[in-house]
Design an enzyme around this catalytic site. Structure first.
Site, PDB file in Angstrom:
ATOM      1  N   GLY A   1      -4.801   3.961   0.504  1.00 45.38           N
ATOM      2  CA  GLY A   1      -4.938   5.300   1.075  1.00 45.38           C
ATOM      3  C   GLY A   1      -4.995   6.428   0.070  1.00 45.38           C
ATOM      4  O   GLY A   1      -4.753   7.588   0.418  1.00 45.38           O
TER       5      GLY A   1
ATOM      6  N   HIS B   1       0.846  -1.203   0.000  1.00 43.98           N
ATOM      7  CA  HIS B   1       0.000   0.000   0.000  1.00 43.98           C
ATOM      8  C   HIS B   1       0.873   1.242   0.000  1.00 43.98           C
ATOM      9  O   HIS B   1       1.898   1.286   0.660  1.00 43.98           O
ATOM     10  CB  HIS B   1      -0.966   0.003   1.188  1.00 43.98           C
ATOM     11  CG  HIS B   1      -0.307  -0.090   2.549  1.00 43.98           C
ATOM     12  ND1 HIS B   1       0.400  -1.206   2.986  1.00 43.98           N
ATOM     13  CD2 HIS B   1      -0.234   0.804   3.555  1.00 43.98           C
ATOM     14  CE1 HIS B   1       0.854  -0.985   4.223  1.00 43.98           C
ATOM     15  NE2 HIS B   1       0.475   0.219   4.595  1.00 43.98           N
TER      16      HIS B   1
END
Length: 214
Positions: A162, A128
């Site tokens: 995110g 991520h």
């Protein structure tokens, strides 16, 4: 898969039931989305096939990929499968998959991104990138890690983790071919507005992907 310069993939959260997701899909501009990933790790292969049967008719202009389970993707006649660390390798999946089925591969390093391409994946999904609630306690790999993956891979790399609309241009500055998002669309109070905002940010950028999706 993508008809656009930069791709937008939306991934189910694993926290919603099928009819909730179907209701969101039916009222949102999913023609702006290149692919929907059905990522429901706790569900059986038969449930994944049922999810595909419910959602695909709502998405005439959007590819639908099943996460992890090539068997379910084959049974459903899905557009593709998103392979993970516990799945078949891209090479193993390619040997079984019909011609034209898209194979994505989730990766977490430049080395894994390069290997995904060597084994026949159509694209790599790297993350991520930023801190995200779906990966609590795990340090994000950042734009530097994404850049390394993009440069190492001989296939397009999408970024996940995110990402919000205001961060899209920074993400694409790495040469990434697009983004994938989960809760920032499907758990957002205004999912339709988020899709439009992501699409606008992707289309507005002046950055060029290092490798584009076909």
């Amino acid at each position: 898969m993508s008809r656009r310069t930069h791709a937008l993939h939306v991934i189910t959260t694993g926290r919603q039931e099928l009819e909730e997701v179907a209701a969101i899909v039916s009222r949102c501009p999913f023609e702006l989305v290149d692919a929907l990933h059905i990522r429901e790790k706790h569900r059986s292969a038969s449930e994944l096939v049922r999810w595909h049967a419910r959602l695909k008719p709502l998405l005439p202009h959007t590819a639908v990929l099943l996460n992890d389970r090539l068997d379910a993707a084959l049974s459903a006649g899905a557009d593709g499968v998103q392979l993970t660390g516990g799945s078949l390798s891209p090479a193993e999946a390619r040997a079984i998959a019909p011609r034209g089925m898209t194979l994505g591969c989730s990766v977490h390093s430049a080395g894994e991104a390069a290997e995904a391409g060597r084994q026949g994946a159509d694209f790599a999904l790297f993350g991520h990138v930023y801190a995200t609630g779906s990966k609590p306690g795990l340090k994000p790999r950042g734009l530097a890690g994404l850049t390394e993956a993009v440069e190492a891979a001989d296939v397009p790399v999408l970024a996940i983790g995110g990402i919000e609309p205001q961060l899209v241009d920074d993400v694409l500055s790495t040469g990434a071919a697009g983004i994938a998002v989960l809760s920032s669309v499907l758990l957002h109070a205004d999912p339709a507005g988020q899709i439009a905002a992501f699409r606008e940010a992707l289309d507005r950028t002046k950055h060029t992907p290092r490798r584009g999706l076909s």
